[in-house]
Design a protein around this motif. Sequence first.
Motif, mmCIF file in Angstrom:
data_model
loop_
_atom_site.group_PDB
_atom_site.id
_atom_site.type_symbol
_atom_site.label_atom_id
_atom_site.label_comp_id
_atom_site.label_asym_id
_atom_site.label_seq_id
_atom_site.Cartn_x
_atom_site.Cartn_y
_atom_site.Cartn_z
ATOM 1 N N ALA A 1 0.833 -1.211 0.000
ATOM 2 C CA ALA A 1 0.000 0.000 0.000
ATOM 3 C C ALA A 1 0.866 1.259 0.000
ATOM 4 N N LEU A 2 1.931 1.274 0.793
ATOM 5 C CA LEU A 2 2.803 2.449 0.837
ATOM 6 C C LEU A 2 3.501 2.668 -0.496
ATOM 7 N N HIS A 3 3.922 1.599 -1.131
ATOM 8 C CA HIS A 3 4.539 1.713 -2.462
ATOM 9 C C HIS A 3 3.519 2.270 -3.460
ATOM 10 N N TRP A 4 2.297 1.768 -3.397
ATOM 11 C CA TRP A 4 1.233 2.241 -4.290
ATOM 12 C C TRP A 4 0.959 3.725 -4.041
ATOM 13 N N LEU A 5 0.953 4.120 -2.754
ATOM 14 C CA LEU A 5 0.713 5.525 -2.405
ATOM 15 C C LEU A 5 1.849 6.429 -2.881
#
Length: 159
Positions: free
Chosen positions: A41-45
């Motif tokens: 999720a952090l990478h996607w964000l």
Amino acid sequence: MFDVLVYLYENYWRPDACPDHAQLSRKLSAVGFESDEIQEALHWLDGLALRTGELSAQDPTLPPPLAQSAVGVRVFLKEEQELLGDESIGFISFLEAAGVLTPPLREMVIDRATAVGSGPLSLDDLKIIVLMVFWSLGEEPDALILDELFVAPEDRLIH
């Protein structure tokens, strides 16, 4: 990953209200999310923040790159069609026709959907992506669109 994104949407008004990645990872882990789900999720964000920065850095007095006219049509590549699926493409078209998604926002949604990497993407997951695109810009769609994004069709009351 989508559960983490929903949690962020519900608990942080804007992206700048989120703590840094290390602190956010600890908070999400304490809430019960798995480490790999948090990192995904952090990478996607990070990708979303990059696209948001690109959009906001455009000079408003100049036409956007590859601007689309009001009568233009977005043709989806075969790979995009396979990843998104017919239902999600139809929903993107609906949001465009309703004036909710401008061409640059549509492209952000498609970019973030392709960043997920597996398809076909469910309509519920696409709706989360749309919400996160608006969230990244510090905007909230109007009430009717929020209803379309949150309420299942079978749960709607018809007057």
